[in-house]
Design a protein around this motif. Structure first.
Motif, mmCIF file in Angstrom:
data_model
loop_
_atom_site.group_PDB
_atom_site.id
_atom_site.type_symbol
_atom_site.label_atom_id
_atom_site.label_comp_id
_atom_site.label_asym_id
_atom_site.label_seq_id
_atom_site.Cartn_x
_atom_site.Cartn_y
_atom_site.Cartn_z
ATOM 1 N N SER A 41 -28.123 7.529 21.602
ATOM 2 C CA SER A 41 -27.146 8.159 20.717
ATOM 3 C C SER A 41 -27.106 9.667 20.946
ATOM 4 C CB SER A 41 -27.495 7.859 19.255
ATOM 5 O OG SER A 41 -26.601 8.513 18.383
ATOM 6 N N ALA A 42 -28.285 10.285 21.090
ATOM 7 C CA ALA A 42 -28.342 11.726 21.353
ATOM 8 C C ALA A 42 -27.615 12.061 22.639
ATOM 9 C CB ALA A 42 -29.795 12.185 21.413
ATOM 10 N N ASN A 43 -27.788 11.210 23.651
ATOM 11 C CA ASN A 43 -27.101 11.426 24.923
ATOM 12 C C ASN A 43 -25.598 11.242 24.769
ATOM 13 O OD1 ASN A 43 -27.089 11.705 27.913
ATOM 14 N ND2 ASN A 43 -26.386 9.591 27.833
ATOM 15 N N LYS A 44 -25.198 10.182 24.067
ATOM 16 C CA LYS A 44 -23.773 9.884 23.865
ATOM 17 C C LYS A 44 -23.071 11.014 23.119
ATOM 18 C CE LYS A 44 -22.810 6.959 20.660
ATOM 19 N NZ LYS A 44 -22.733 5.696 19.884
ATOM 20 N N LEU A 45 -23.759 11.571 22.126
ATOM 21 C CA LEU A 45 -23.171 12.629 21.293
ATOM 22 C C LEU A 45 -23.398 14.024 21.869
ATOM 23 C CD1 LEU A 45 -24.216 11.240 17.780
ATOM 24 C CD2 LEU A 45 -21.969 11.108 18.862
ATOM 25 N N ASN A 46 -24.064 14.059 23.061
ATOM 26 C CA ASN A 46 -24.322 15.334 23.752
ATOM 27 C C ASN A 46 -25.134 16.285 22.885
ATOM 28 O OD1 ASN A 46 -24.277 17.032 25.924
ATOM 29 N ND2 ASN A 46 -22.248 17.875 25.497
ATOM 30 N N TYR A 47 -26.152 15.749 22.222
ATOM 31 C CA TYR A 47 -27.048 16.576 21.411
ATOM 32 C C TYR A 47 -28.020 17.302 22.326
ATOM 33 C CZ TYR A 47 -30.545 17.959 17.971
ATOM 34 O OH TYR A 47 -31.410 18.685 17.192
ATOM 35 N N LYS A 48 -28.147 18.593 22.170
ATOM 36 C CA LYS A 48 -29.029 19.400 22.991
ATOM 37 C C LYS A 48 -30.422 19.442 22.370
ATOM 38 C CE LYS A 48 -26.369 20.740 26.343
ATOM 39 N NZ LYS A 48 -26.069 22.148 26.545
ATOM 40 N N VAL A 49 -31.377 18.840 23.083
ATOM 41 C CA VAL A 49 -32.752 18.825 22.590
ATOM 42 C C VAL A 49 -33.464 20.081 23.076
ATOM 43 C CG1 VAL A 49 -34.945 17.592 22.607
ATOM 44 C CG2 VAL A 49 -32.802 16.319 22.652
ATOM 45 N N LYS A 50 -34.072 20.805 22.140
ATOM 46 C CA LYS A 50 -34.885 21.967 22.473
ATOM 47 C C LYS A 50 -36.277 21.747 21.900
ATOM 48 C CE LYS A 50 -31.099 25.334 22.525
ATOM 49 N NZ LYS A 50 -30.622 26.640 21.994
ATOM 50 N N VAL A 51 -37.274 21.783 22.775
ATOM 51 C CA VAL A 51 -38.641 21.564 22.340
ATOM 52 C C VAL A 51 -39.422 22.858 22.488
ATOM 53 C CG1 VAL A 51 -40.751 20.257 22.743
ATOM 54 C CG2 VAL A 51 -38.543 19.145 23.006
ATOM 55 N N LYS A 52 -40.069 23.277 21.415
ATOM 56 C CA LYS A 52 -40.837 24.518 21.441
ATOM 57 C C LYS A 52 -42.179 24.312 22.128
ATOM 58 C CE LYS A 52 -37.725 26.928 19.461
ATOM 59 N NZ LYS A 52 -36.987 27.911 20.265
ATOM 60 N N SER A 53 -42.546 25.260 22.940
ATOM 61 C CA SER A 53 -43.731 25.135 23.765
ATOM 62 C C SER A 53 -44.947 25.770 23.131
ATOM 63 C CB SER A 53 -43.463 25.812 25.120
ATOM 64 O OG SER A 53 -44.635 25.894 25.871
ATOM 65 N N THR A 54 -46.108 25.157 23.435
ATOM 66 C CA THR A 54 -47.373 25.809 23.098
ATOM 67 C C THR A 54 -48.140 26.133 24.368
ATOM 68 O OG1 THR A 54 -48.495 23.662 22.910
ATOM 69 C CG2 THR A 54 -47.518 24.568 20.903
ATOM 70 N N SER A 55 -47.536 25.864 25.520
ATOM 71 C CA SER A 55 -48.231 26.056 26.791
ATOM 72 C C SER A 55 -47.778 27.304 27.534
ATOM 73 C CB SER A 55 -47.987 24.847 27.705
ATOM 74 O OG SER A 55 -46.636 24.840 28.131
ATOM 75 N N GLY A 56 -46.645 27.872 27.117
ATOM 76 C CA GLY A 56 -46.139 29.043 27.824
ATOM 77 C C GLY A 56 -45.170 28.713 28.940
ATOM 78 N N MET A 57 -45.003 27.435 29.311
ATOM 79 C CA MET A 57 -44.086 27.034 30.376
ATOM 80 C C MET A 57 -42.733 26.668 29.776
ATOM 81 S SD MET A 57 -43.452 26.297 33.652
ATOM 82 C CE MET A 57 -44.848 25.759 34.644
ATOM 83 N N LYS A 58 -41.689 27.337 30.245
ATOM 84 C CA LYS A 58 -40.323 27.065 29.796
ATOM 85 C C LYS A 58 -39.536 26.510 30.975
ATOM 86 C CE LYS A 58 -38.317 30.154 27.295
ATOM 87 N NZ LYS A 58 -37.732 31.465 26.900
#
Length: 322
Positions: A41-58
């Motif tokens: 559903s997230a893909n179908k609706l083009n929802y942009k997932v943003k995950v916050k990092s604790t490792s420093g790698m973006k």
């Protein structure tokens, strides 16, 4: 722009459940079917997932497909989900970019995972931003970039061996054409098919090209039939082409699985529900995405500039169509 509530309504679950699934919360007690439904559903609706990092790698996850193309052909979708799942496991911050988003705002990222095939100008723009780049499903320069690619040569060798042993050497190929800009991409399936024809002393002229779509598969098969060129075994560049070919064969009164044999590539979920069920080649797309994140971890840990290319093996899933 889609929201968590939109996805929740679409899947008939709570907003909290959607949020925890998309964040990769491993303590959440939700079955895999519901998780897949939420991601689809997230893909179908083009929802942009943003995950916050604790490792420093973006990580910028860059797709050569548009969102609409990915919905139609799920091959790159499953690769992307493998990338996203591994980024969540490693607690890497990531953001997904489709072709329509453009690739001009990647300056703040530490690495790029590039899914698909890209033109030289785009590749050079990636290089100007930073050196941590992994390509999936292509590699413009094996001396410079890490990559994850499918072992198409072994795949086609396996398909030929299987097909010849069961049905003889009357084999043809229906494949798709792709272009990077105005330049035609040299598709590895086509090159591997021609190599196997030469090795097995088979005429390699029984080839037709179109698009990687159901409609194109249908139309290509009709053209072969009208030209009296339908081979006994028809290898298709992906399962969508195979679905179109199967539909055309049914319309023309040909019996797939007894007088005509079809092999697809990708093993998409609907392949086993076709009539007859589709013999196809399974590519571990999710694993390809995960391995790309592993290569990023290696570069981060070692600081090595020596590129690695991983060739991913495949397997034939034998069903009724061949």
């Amino acid at each position: 722009m889609a929201t968590l509530k939109d996805i929740a309504n679409d899947c008939n679950v709570s907003v909290s459940t959607v949020s925890r699934v998309l964040k990769g919360d491993k303590t959440l007690s939700v079955n895999s079917t519901t998780k897949d439904l939420i991601w689809e559903s997230a893909n179908k609706l083009n929802y942009k997932v943003k995950v916050k990092s604790t490792s420093g790698m973006k990580v910028a996850v860059v797709n050569w497909y548009s969102h609409d193309q990915e919905v139609i052909d799920p091959y790159y979708y499953y690769i992307r989900k493998g990338v996203e799942s591994s980024c969540q496991d490693e607690k890497f911050d990531y953001e997904v970019f489709f072709k329509e988003d453009g690739f001009d705002n990647l300056q703040s990222f530490d690495a790029i995972i590039a899914i698909g095939k890209f033109g030289q100008e785009t590749i050079e723009s990636f290089e100007k931003l930073q050196k941590n780049i992994v390509f999936i499903d292509s590699n413009p320069d094996k001396l410079k970039f890490d990559s994850i690619q499918v072992d198409f040569e072994t795949m086609l060798a396996d398909v030929f061996e299987y097909s010849i042993s069961k049905h003889g050497n009357d084999i043809g190929l229906m494949n798709g054409c792709e272009y990077i800009g105005k330049e035609k991409y040299q598709d590895p399936r086509l090159l591997a098919f021609k190599k196997q024809c030469k090795l097995n002393d088979i005429d390699d002229t029984n080839i037709i090209e179109g698009d990687f779509t159901i409609e194109s598969g249908y139309n290509m098969f009709i053209k072969l039939y009208e030209a009296n060129r339908v081979p006994k075994v028809l290898i298709c560049g992906n399962d969508l082409i195979a679905m179109g070919a199967n539909k055309a064969a049914y319309k023309l009164g040909l019996n797939v699985g007894s007088e005509l044999f079809i092999v697809g590539i990708n093993n998409i979920p609907v392949a086993k529900y076709m009539v007859p069920s589709l013999t196809t080649v399974e590519i571990p797309q999710t694993q390809m995405g995960s391995e790309a994140v592993t290569l990023l971890k290696r570069r981060q840990a070692s600081g090595s500039d020596n590129p690695i290319t991983i060739l991913v093996p495949t397997r034939i899933v034998k069903r009724k169509s061949c």
